[in-house]
Scaffold this motif. Structure first.
Motif, PDB file in Angstrom:
ATOM      1  N   LEU A   1       5.271   3.166   2.592  1.00  0.00           N
ATOM      2  CA  LEU A   1       4.759   2.129   2.189  1.00  0.00           C
ATOM      3  C   LEU A   1       4.593   0.979   3.184  1.00  0.00           C
ATOM      4  O   LEU A   1       5.272   0.737   4.122  1.00  0.00           O
ATOM      5  N   VAL A   2       3.348   0.407   2.951  1.00  0.00           N
ATOM      6  CA  VAL A   2       3.009  -0.678   4.090  1.00  0.00           C
ATOM      7  C   VAL A   2       3.067  -1.927   3.276  1.00  0.00           C
ATOM      8  O   VAL A   2       1.988  -2.130   2.284  1.00  0.00           O
ATOM      9  N   TYR A   3       3.934  -2.855   3.765  1.00  0.00           N
ATOM     10  CA  TYR A   3       3.876  -3.921   3.241  1.00  0.00           C
ATOM     11  C   TYR A   3       2.848  -5.113   3.985  1.00  0.00           C
ATOM     12  O   TYR A   3       2.977  -5.162   5.116  1.00  0.00           O
ATOM     13  N   ALA A   4       1.896  -5.718   2.930  1.00  0.00           N
ATOM     14  CA  ALA A   4       0.885  -6.682   3.677  1.00  0.00           C
ATOM     15  C   ALA A   4       0.584  -7.592   2.616  1.00  0.00           C
ATOM     16  O   ALA A   4       0.803  -7.580   1.463  1.00  0.00           O
ATOM     17  N   ALA A   5       0.110  -8.656   3.185  1.00  0.00           N
ATOM     18  CA  ALA A   5      -0.459  -9.857   2.691  1.00  0.00           C
ATOM     19  C   ALA A   5      -1.822  -9.519   1.813  1.00  0.00           C
ATOM     20  O   ALA A   5      -2.068  -9.692   0.713  1.00  0.00           O
ATOM     21  N   ASP A   6      -2.582  -8.664   2.483  1.00  0.00           N
ATOM     22  CA  ASP A   6      -3.921  -8.099   2.262  1.00  0.00           C
ATOM     23  C   ASP A   6      -3.834  -6.602   2.126  1.00  0.00           C
ATOM     24  O   ASP A   6      -3.805  -5.909   3.239  1.00  0.00           O
ATOM     25  N   GLY A   7      -3.883  -6.146   1.053  1.00  0.00           N
ATOM     26  CA  GLY A   7      -3.636  -4.328   0.873  1.00  0.00           C
ATOM     27  C   GLY A   7      -4.765  -3.886   1.490  1.00  0.00           C
ATOM     28  O   GLY A   7      -4.783  -2.829   2.190  1.00  0.00           O
ATOM     29  N   ASP A   8      -6.055  -4.186   0.860  1.00  0.00           N
ATOM     30  CA  ASP A   8      -7.306  -3.668   1.378  1.00  0.00           C
ATOM     31  C   ASP A   8      -7.553  -3.810   2.874  1.00  0.00           C
ATOM     32  O   ASP A   8      -8.034  -2.675   3.476  1.00  0.00           O
ATOM     33  N   ALA A   9      -7.266  -4.734   3.556  1.00  0.00           N
ATOM     34  CA  ALA A   9      -7.374  -4.781   4.853  1.00  0.00           C
ATOM     35  C   ALA A   9      -6.370  -3.866   5.815  1.00  0.00           C
ATOM     36  O   ALA A   9      -6.696  -2.943   6.792  1.00  0.00           O
ATOM     37  N   ALA A  10      -4.943  -3.625   5.104  1.00  0.00           N
ATOM     38  CA  ALA A  10      -4.229  -2.753   5.536  1.00  0.00           C
ATOM     39  C   ALA A  10      -4.830  -1.463   5.714  1.00  0.00           C
ATOM     40  O   ALA A  10      -4.384  -0.523   6.597  1.00  0.00           O
ATOM     41  N   VAL A  11      -5.190  -0.866   4.453  1.00  0.00           N
ATOM     42  CA  VAL A  11      -5.829   0.267   4.128  1.00  0.00           C
ATOM     43  C   VAL A  11      -7.033   0.305   5.160  1.00  0.00           C
ATOM     44  O   VAL A  11      -7.284   1.492   5.925  1.00  0.00           O
ATOM     45  N   ALA A  12      -7.983  -0.535   5.737  1.00  0.00           N
ATOM     46  CA  ALA A  12      -8.749  -0.405   6.356  1.00  0.00           C
ATOM     47  C   ALA A  12      -8.274   0.036   7.899  1.00  0.00           C
ATOM     48  O   ALA A  12      -8.744   0.711   8.482  1.00  0.00           O
ATOM     49  N   GLU A  13      -7.393  -0.757   8.355  1.00  0.00           N
ATOM     50  CA  GLU A  13      -6.640  -0.620   9.575  1.00  0.00           C
ATOM     51  C   GLU A  13      -5.892   0.885   9.496  1.00  0.00           C
ATOM     52  O   GLU A  13      -6.055   1.490  10.720  1.00  0.00           O
ATOM     53  N   VAL A  14      -5.384   1.497   8.361  1.00  0.00           N
ATOM     54  CA  VAL A  14      -4.862   2.937   8.546  1.00  0.00           C
ATOM     55  C   VAL A  14      -6.138   3.675   8.809  1.00  0.00           C
ATOM     56  O   VAL A  14      -6.081   4.671   9.700  1.00  0.00           O
ATOM     57  N   HIS A  15      -7.341   3.526   8.017  1.00  0.00           N
ATOM     58  CA  HIS A  15      -8.493   4.469   8.589  1.00  0.00           C
ATOM     59  C   HIS A  15      -8.911   4.292   9.799  1.00  0.00           C
ATOM     60  O   HIS A  15      -9.363   5.165  10.555  1.00  0.00           O
TER      61      HIS A  15
ATOM     62  N   VAL B   1       0.716  -1.182  -0.042  1.00  0.00           N
ATOM     63  CA  VAL B   1      -0.006  -0.018   0.044  1.00  0.00           C
ATOM     64  C   VAL B   1       0.844   1.069   0.051  1.00  0.00           C
ATOM     65  O   VAL B   1       2.005   1.144   0.857  1.00  0.00           O
ATOM     66  N   GLU B   2       0.568   2.350  -0.898  1.00  0.00           N
ATOM     67  CA  GLU B   2       1.337   3.437  -1.016  1.00  0.00           C
ATOM     68  C   GLU B   2       0.604   4.660  -0.386  1.00  0.00           C
ATOM     69  O   GLU B   2      -0.427   4.649  -1.121  1.00  0.00           O
ATOM     70  N   LEU B   3       1.165   5.018   0.468  1.00  0.00           N
ATOM     71  CA  LEU B   3      -0.042   6.155   1.186  1.00  0.00           C
ATOM     72  C   LEU B   3       1.022   7.515   1.140  1.00  0.00           C
ATOM     73  O   LEU B   3       2.083   7.567   1.095  1.00  0.00           O
TER      74      LEU B   3
ATOM     75  N   ARG C   1      -7.308   3.854  12.394  1.00  0.00           N
ATOM     76  CA  ARG C   1      -6.419   4.439  13.391  1.00  0.00           C
ATOM     77  C   ARG C   1      -6.521   6.045  13.185  1.00  0.00           C
ATOM     78  O   ARG C   1      -5.899   6.672  13.708  1.00  0.00           O
ATOM     79  N   GLY C   2      -7.536   6.400  12.628  1.00  0.00           N
ATOM     80  CA  GLY C   2      -7.733   7.718  12.173  1.00  0.00           C
ATOM     81  C   GLY C   2      -6.899   8.651  11.482  1.00  0.00           C
ATOM     82  O   GLY C   2      -6.813   9.840  11.455  1.00  0.00           O
ATOM     83  N   LEU C   3      -6.106   7.914  10.453  1.00  0.00           N
ATOM     84  CA  LEU C   3      -5.328   8.689   9.549  1.00  0.00           C
ATOM     85  C   LEU C   3      -6.129   8.903   8.334  1.00  0.00           C
ATOM     86  O   LEU C   3      -6.764   8.106   7.829  1.00  0.00           O
ATOM     87  N   THR C   4      -5.944  10.160   7.841  1.00  0.00           N
ATOM     88  CA  THR C   4      -6.409  10.307   6.535  1.00  0.00           C
ATOM     89  C   THR C   4      -5.478  10.600   5.460  1.00  0.00           C
ATOM     90  O   THR C   4      -4.943  11.864   5.062  1.00  0.00           O
ATOM     91  N   PRO C   5      -4.904   9.672   4.739  1.00  0.00           N
ATOM     92  CA  PRO C   5      -3.917  10.018   3.788  1.00  0.00           C
ATOM     93  C   PRO C   5      -4.371  10.617   2.558  1.00  0.00           C
ATOM     94  O   PRO C   5      -5.588  10.647   2.279  1.00  0.00           O
ATOM     95  N   SER C   6      -3.828  11.253   1.847  1.00  0.00           N
ATOM     96  CA  SER C   6      -4.345  12.268   0.911  1.00  0.00           C
ATOM     97  C   SER C   6      -4.431  11.403  -0.658  1.00  0.00           C
ATOM     98  O   SER C   6      -5.169  11.486  -1.307  1.00  0.00           O
ATOM     99  N   SER C   7      -3.481  10.272  -0.483  1.00  0.00           N
ATOM    100  CA  SER C   7      -3.700   9.369  -1.781  1.00  0.00           C
ATOM    101  C   SER C   7      -3.364   8.064  -1.187  1.00  0.00           C
ATOM    102  O   SER C   7      -2.513   7.819  -0.406  1.00  0.00           O
ATOM    103  N   VAL C   8      -4.328   6.770  -1.672  1.00  0.00           N
ATOM    104  CA  VAL C   8      -3.959   5.654  -1.305  1.00  0.00           C
ATOM    105  C   VAL C   8      -3.757   4.635  -2.482  1.00  0.00           C
ATOM    106  O   VAL C   8      -4.746   4.916  -3.597  1.00  0.00           O
ATOM    107  N   LEU C   9      -2.943   3.832  -2.687  1.00  0.00           N
ATOM    108  CA  LEU C   9      -2.813   2.929  -3.898  1.00  0.00           C
ATOM    109  C   LEU C   9      -2.287   1.622  -3.350  1.00  0.00           C
ATOM    110  O   LEU C   9      -1.355   1.442  -2.742  1.00  0.00           O
ATOM    111  N   VAL C  10      -2.936   0.558  -3.639  1.00  0.00           N
ATOM    112  CA  VAL C  10      -2.821  -0.834  -3.249  1.00  0.00           C
ATOM    113  C   VAL C  10      -2.349  -1.415  -4.822  1.00  0.00           C
ATOM    114  O   VAL C  10      -2.931  -1.265  -5.748  1.00  0.00           O
ATOM    115  N   ARG C  11      -1.146  -2.014  -4.521  1.00  0.00           N
ATOM    116  CA  ARG C  11      -0.641  -2.812  -5.695  1.00  0.00           C
ATOM    117  C   ARG C  11       0.100  -3.990  -5.428  1.00  0.00           C
ATOM    118  O   ARG C  11       0.383  -4.159  -3.896  1.00  0.00           O
TER     119      ARG C  11
END
Lengths: 271, 309
Positions: free
Chosen positions: B265-279, B234-236, B281-291
């Protein structure tokens, strides 16, 4: 003999004639690239010819006759063999200095060649072979003109031809050796200046015997002097054993130049 | 017999004065393999390639190409290699076709055969219509294709390609990759260097990652990603906040967190799950890319630096 000995040491397997020929062939192919190369070829030929006509024939009318090796000679007949040797020198040098350096440093033609089975010695031999062909074209035409103007007997002109080939090989090999040391175009001014000094003082326009003793010795160690003595001796029909000494000098020059150039190519391009 | 490696290097070293360009590498390339050296500029890739192509001799170590020793049989080895150097060194004094026929002569190939081979190769690299023309006006991609055709003129056992698509526009790169892929399919052994991870992924069966003259990892692109990275990344990006400052708040959101100067960069087996975790925790990245993970991530993990600066 010396050439083969040095060549044998440089490349234990010797040089493959086919690959040397392929390098020469590349340069023949480049002739088809366009008129600019032909212009360079032509201009190199005309320079000594113009000197012959202006100084040999023009100034010759004022100078009259000279006595060389006990025989009377018109000034033009004295200058013509020198110009012949000079044209062998310029033909070979033009190819092995400017063109060689351009191919080596900017066009990277040699890098491409050395990635194939072609070895540095074969490359050097091929380049020298081509320079020899170019120089010989100059001298063959020059000799025809000399015979036409009555400045040389046809048979002696024929005898002088191989001597001019040797002159081309000797200067070509050394030109190539010097080119491998050049850093950029500015260094070529040194070659041009050196070449011009040789041109003026090597017994070209006046007998070396007229110089002070110290200058005579200095001239006698430089290469164009030996080239001119050899070529003139044959052109005027004065064959003597001393000519062999001059030929030996030129052979040694060719061998040393070739050996050095091949070694430098290896060090410069194969790192 | 087919198991005998075409290229075999043990403890290969190349020094230039005090500088060590290649610092003891082991490499083995099997017939038919497509092998890559991946690394940033200055990693020692080109020096390695020059040693393999037998124009530069190793300072130390053991090197066998096609079972022969470059120090003693350089000419025989070079006769069976095809070299495409990093900078095109085509002959501008010769026509497109003559560049191939003249080159063929250096290998001792007869005139008639050289000419036939040239026609065939120009067809292959799609330059047949330029055969009689000059080299200079060719585009960068065309020149590179001609260089590759030239490298094939002796029907080599190995084709060495140093940075084959560096400096080319995307369209030219894809055309070139397609041609190289054709070669690969025919079973030609390809050895290439690149600092483009997409190139390595497209063309290499196996590769080594080089950094500072050493090999830091080896494997197929896929196994390298499996070993050194997670399936997804996940690129934040965070507008004003520095990635390094945010990193602390994300501990545990993925298997590994890597703050770069411009992104995190957040390295994860499941990118979407990691993005959910970011949100969460109350963080609001200006852009999110799962690849998906790439070799770029592998390189970053191994060296702490990106491939292309």
């Amino acid at each position: 003999m010396m050439t083969t000995m040095i060549a044998a040491r440089l490349a234990p397997q010797g040089a493959a004639p086919g690959r040397v020929g392929a390098v020469i062939g590349r340069n023949l192919g480049a002739l088809r690239s366009g008129p600019s190369y032909w212009l360079v070829l032509l201009s190199g030929f005309f320079e000594p010819l113009l000197y012959l006509l202006s100084i040999g024939v023009g100034v010759g009318a004022l100078v009259g006759e000279l006595t060389v090796a006990g025989r009377a000679l018109s000034y033009a007949a004295y200058v013509a063999p020198a110009m012949l040797a000079v044209s062998a020198m310029t033909g070979a040098l033009a190819e092995t200095t400017f063109n060689f350096f351009h191919k080596m440093k900017y066009q990277k033609v040699f890098d491409a060649m050395l990635a194939t089975p072609v070895r540095p010695l074969e490359l050097a031999l091929g380049e020298l072979g081509w320079a020899m062909i170019r120089g010989s074209l100059y001298t063959a035409v020059f000799l025809l003109i000399m015979v036409g103007l009555g400045l040389a007997e046809p048979l002696w002109a024929l005898a002088a031809f191989p001597a001019t080939v040797l002159v081309g090989v000797a200067f070509g090999a050394c030109g190539m050796a010097v080119s491998t040391l050049m850093r950029g175009w500015q260094d070529f001014d040194l070659i041009t200046t050196g070449q011009f000094a040789l041109f003026l003082f090597s017994g070209t326009f006046s007998p070396v015997g007229d110089y002070p003793a110290a200058v005579q010795v200095l001239v006698q160690v430089t290469p164009l002097y030996h080239a001119i003595e050899l070529v003139r001796g044959l052109c005027i029909g004065d064959a003597h054993l001393g000519l062999l000494g001059h030929a030996a000098y030129l052979c040694a020059m060719a061998a040393a130049g070739l050996w050095f150039a091949a070694r430098r190519l290896q060090r410069r391009l194969c790192v | 017999m087919s198991q005998l490696p075409l290229i075999h290097a043990r403890g290969l070293v190349k020094r230039f004065g005090d500088f060590t360009a290649v610092d003891g590498i082991d490499v083995s390339v099997a017939p038919g393999e497509s092998f890559g050296f991946l690394g940033p500029n200055g990693a020692g890739k080109s020096s390695t390639m020059r040693m393999i192509s037998c124009v530069s001799l190793p300072t130390a170590g053991e090197l066998r190409i096609l079972g022969m020793d470059p120090a003693r049989e350089g000419t025989r080895i070079r006769a069976r290699l095809g070299v495409c150097p990093q900078l095109d060194n085509l002959d501008f004094d010769l026509s497109v076709r003559e560049n191939l026929t003249t080159y063929a002569r250096y290998f001792g190939i007869g005139r008639r055969q050289a000419r036939a081979r040239a026609e065939e190769l120009l067809e292959f690299v799609q330059l047949a219509d330029r055969a009689g023309g000059k080299v200079e006006p060719l585009s960068g991609g065309m020149k590179r294709r001609l260089t590759i055709a030239r490298a094939m003129v002796n029907d080599p056992d190995i084709i060495l390609l140093d940075e084959p698509t560096t400096g080319l526009d995307p369209q030219a790169r894809h055309l070139l990759w397609e041609r190289l892929f054709q070669l690969k399919r025919r079973g030609t052994t390809l050895v290439l260097t690149t600092h483009y991870m997409d190139e390595a992924e497209q063309l290499c069966d196996r590769l080594v990652v080089m950094d500072g003259g050493r090999i830091v990892a080896e494997g197929s692109p896929r196994s390298l990603i499996q070993t050194y990275s997670t399936p997804e990344v996940v690129e934040l990006r965070f507008g004003d906040e520095r990635p390094a400052d945010v990193a602390g708040k994300l501990a545990g959101a993925g298997e590994r967190i890597d703050p770069l100067p411009d992104r995190l960069l957040v390295y994860a087996a499941d990118g979407d799950a990691a993005v959910a975790e970011v949100h969460r925790r109350g963080l609001t990245p200006s852009s999110v890319l799962v690849r998906r993970s790439t070799l770029e991530d592998v390189f970053l993990h191994l060296t702490g630096r990106t491939l292309v600066d």
